[in-house]
Every structure is written in structure tokens, then in C-alpha cells.
Scaffold this motif. Structure first.
Motif, short mmCIF file in Angstrom:
data_model
loop_
_atom_site.label_atom_id
_atom_site.label_comp_id
_atom_site.label_asym_id
_atom_site.label_seq_id
_atom_site.Cartn_x
_atom_site.Cartn_y
_atom_site.Cartn_z
N GLU A 39 106.31 71.36 -22.90
CA GLU A 39 105.89 71.03 -24.26
C GLU A 39 104.69 70.08 -24.21
OE1 GLU A 39 109.19 69.33 -26.25
OE2 GLU A 39 110.44 71.15 -26.14
N GLU A 40 103.99 69.98 -25.34
CA GLU A 40 102.94 68.98 -25.43
C GLU A 40 103.55 67.60 -25.28
OE1 GLU A 40 100.83 69.71 -29.11
OE2 GLU A 40 99.17 70.53 -27.96
N ARG A 41 102.83 66.73 -24.60
CA ARG A 41 103.39 65.43 -24.28
C ARG A 41 102.59 64.33 -24.97
NH1 ARG A 41 103.57 66.30 -17.80
NH2 ARG A 41 101.37 66.73 -18.16
N PHE A 42 103.30 63.38 -25.53
CA PHE A 42 102.66 62.29 -26.26
C PHE A 42 103.31 60.97 -25.88
CE2 PHE A 42 102.24 66.08 -28.88
CZ PHE A 42 100.91 66.05 -29.26
N TYR A 43 102.59 59.91 -26.13
CA TYR A 43 103.16 58.56 -26.09
C TYR A 43 102.68 57.83 -27.34
CZ TYR A 43 98.54 57.11 -24.38
OH TYR A 43 97.20 56.89 -24.25
N PHE A 44 103.33 56.73 -27.67
CA PHE A 44 103.07 56.06 -28.95
C PHE A 44 102.68 54.60 -28.69
CE2 PHE A 44 106.22 59.36 -29.29
CZ PHE A 44 105.83 60.09 -30.40
N VAL A 45 101.68 54.15 -29.42
CA VAL A 45 101.25 52.75 -29.35
C VAL A 45 101.17 52.23 -30.78
CG1 VAL A 45 99.51 51.12 -28.55
CG2 VAL A 45 99.88 53.26 -27.29
N GLY A 46 101.89 51.14 -31.05
CA GLY A 46 101.91 50.59 -32.40
C GLY A 46 101.92 49.07 -32.38
N GLY A 47 102.08 48.50 -33.56
CA GLY A 47 102.07 47.04 -33.68
C GLY A 47 100.65 46.51 -33.83
N GLU A 48 100.40 45.38 -33.19
CA GLU A 48 99.12 44.69 -33.34
C GLU A 48 98.05 45.26 -32.40
OE1 GLU A 48 98.32 42.54 -35.67
OE2 GLU A 48 100.34 42.74 -36.52
N VAL A 49 97.70 46.52 -32.65
CA VAL A 49 96.56 47.16 -31.99
C VAL A 49 95.64 47.70 -33.09
CG1 VAL A 49 97.77 47.75 -29.86
CG2 VAL A 49 97.84 49.33 -31.79
N ARG A 50 94.40 47.93 -32.74
CA ARG A 50 93.42 48.30 -33.76
C ARG A 50 93.56 49.75 -34.23
NH1 ARG A 50 90.05 44.13 -34.29
NH2 ARG A 50 89.84 42.67 -32.55
N ASN A 51 94.16 50.60 -33.42
CA ASN A 51 94.32 52.00 -33.81
C ASN A 51 95.71 52.49 -33.43
OD1 ASN A 51 93.80 54.65 -34.64
ND2 ASN A 51 92.89 55.21 -32.66
N ASP A 87 94.34 49.89 -24.42
CA ASP A 87 92.89 50.09 -24.55
C ASP A 87 92.58 51.38 -25.30
OD1 ASP A 87 92.32 47.74 -23.25
OD2 ASP A 87 92.07 48.68 -21.28
N THR A 88 93.36 52.43 -25.02
CA THR A 88 93.17 53.70 -25.72
C THR A 88 93.39 53.54 -27.22
OG1 THR A 88 93.91 54.90 -23.75
CG2 THR A 88 93.91 56.11 -25.83
N ALA A 89 94.28 52.64 -27.59
CA ALA A 89 94.57 52.39 -29.00
C ALA A 89 93.61 51.38 -29.62
CB ALA A 89 96.01 51.91 -29.16
#
Length: 253
Positions: free
Chosen positions: A170-182, A199-201
Motif C-alpha cells: 500500500e501507499e505509505r505515509f507518516y504524520f507530522v503535527g503540532g508546532e511545525v510550520r506545515n 524539516d520536511t514539515a
């Protein structure tokens, strides 16, 4: 008349005068010949192949051109284009199967009285997946084609005479949240760590708590990452797997 004029001159003077006159006439004649050669027709040297050969003389060499398309003469082989082996790619272009991937294994070409249901499984931390008939196999670190072949070898001929296996990821993802710019969901395209994922976020906001970054695994386990310590020691910057969640909390002051 001219002879009478020179008759009274000394002999040496008369001789010198005649020499000058003869040289002048010779020069005039040479110029006339040159002019006539320029205006007259030009003749090329006869073909040496047609020249008369005297007895005992070797015939002149002739320039021969290679015969082409003569009857019975094989045509020159066309230049063959260089061939390169076809590139072997992985399904989805995402490389090796990794921990956290969700895969579907489908079995076909089994005996008529045997039916094996497809299985959907997420690869655990140990990299193994369970298979029918109480079998397990290492999946992480292999390509899709390698895993398909090894599953077939696991069942044939030990359990069945023949079998075909298809593995899909399947397509694979990860999640970045909280106090990041994106804050967002990002496509997992290969090995990546917590700091690189941030950095990616877009990096931290001004209110980010960089000492308590939370990494949550698929099974619910949490890892706390300190940004400054991870910068100094890469061992403290854990790898991110598909479906992991990274949350940067807000600092209190």
C-alpha cells in the motif's frame, strides 16, 4: 640599316648590344607564350591506364574502387545498436519492504481442492509476517519480487506441487503535527529520521518544545526525542516508519 649604324662601333660594344637585343626578344616571346597558355584550352594529363606500354615495362597501377552490390557478395552487416539490460524496479518505486508496511499476499495456481484466502498484514518490528499453515517469513528488507519467490519456495514442493504468489504494498505515509510550520501527512519514500521528518514539515515554530518531541509507533509505543541531543548524537534520532506519528508539543513559556 641597323647594321650600318653598328658598323662604326667597337667590336665589344656591338657584341654587348646584340646580347641585350636577343635577351629582350626572348623575354617578349616568353610573355607571349604565357598569355597564349592562359587563354587557350587546358588539357588534362592522359589517363595512365590508357598509356601505351612499351615491351618489358610494367603496366601502370590503376585506382580500383571496391565493388558494391555485386552478385553473390554478402551485404555489409548493419551496425547493431547496443543493448542495455532492462532496469528492474520495485513495485511503487519505493524500494525495499520495511517495518510498518501494509502488504497483501494473494495465493493462486494451487490444486483444485485447495483455496488459500488472501492475507493482509502489517509488518511488525521484527520484520516477519505470518503465513498459512503456521509458517512465518522475513519480509522487511526484501523487494516485492524477492518476497514472492521466497513464499513460493516455502510451500513448493513441501506442501503443494505448484503455487503462484502476488505481493502488493500500500501507499505509505507518516504524520507530522503540532508546532511545525506545515503539519501534514507525508508520503514515505524511504529511510527517514525524526529530525529530517520535521524539516520536511517546514521546521519548528517559535513556540515549539524541542526537548520533548513525541514519536508514536503504529503499535502505540511512544518515544521522546530531544532535538539538541539528537543533533549531537545521531543514535538519539530514531528512524521513522510508515504510519508513525510525530507531534511537537507547545512549550509553556
Amino acid at each position: 640599316m641597323r647594321t650600318n649604324l653598328l658598323a662604326g662601333w667597337p667590336a665589344k660594344v656591338r657584341a654587348a648590344t646584340w646580347c641585350i637585343a636577343v635577351q629582350g626578344l626572348g623575354a617578349i616571346a616568353a610573355v607571349g607564350l604565357l598569355c597564349s597558355g592562359c587563354s587557350g584550352p587546358q588539357y588534362a594529363e592522359p589517363n595512365p591506364a590508357h598509356r601505351f606500354v612499351f615491351p618489358g615495362e610494367q603496366p601502370p597501377a590503376t585506382l580500383s574502387q571496391p565493388a558494391t552490390n555485386l552478385p553473390g557478395t554478402p551485404a555489409p552487416a548493419p551496425a547493431s545498436a547496443s543493448t542495455t539490460p532492462a532496469a528492474v524496479g520495485n513495485v511503487g518505486g519505493l524500494g525495499l519492504i520495511r517495518v510498518g508496511d501494509s502488504i497483501t499476499v494473494t495465493f493462486s495456481d494451487t490444486p483444485p481442492n485447495v483455496r488459500i484466502e488472501p492475507i493482509q498484514v502489517r509488518i511488525g518490528e521484527d520484520g516477519h509476517i505470518p503465513l498459512p499453515l503456521n509458517q512465518t517469513i522475513q519480509a522487511a528488507g526484501k523487494t516485492v519480487r524477492q518476497l514472492e519467490k521466497e513464499i513460493v519456495d516455502l510451500y513448493v514442493p513441501k506442501f503443494y506441487k505448484q503455487m503462484s504468489v502476488t505481493v502488493k504494498t500500500e501507499e505509505r505515509f507518516y504524520f507530522v503535527g503540532g508546532e511545525v510550520r506545515n503539519p501534514n501527512r507525508f508520503l514515505y519514500a524511504g529511510q527517514i529520521t525524526v529530525l529530517r521528518a520535521i524539516d520536511t514539515a517546514g521546521g519548528f515554530t517559535d513556540f515549539a518544545n524541542r526537548k520533548r518531541i513525541e514519536l508514536t509507533r503504529q503499535d502505540g509505543r511512544k518515544i521522546i526525542v530531544n532535538y539538541q541531543k539528537a543533533l549531537k548524537d545521531p543514535k538519539l534520532d530514531p528512524e521513522v516508519y510508515p504510519n508513525d506519528q510525530i507531534v511537537v508539543p507547545r512549550r509553556l513559556f
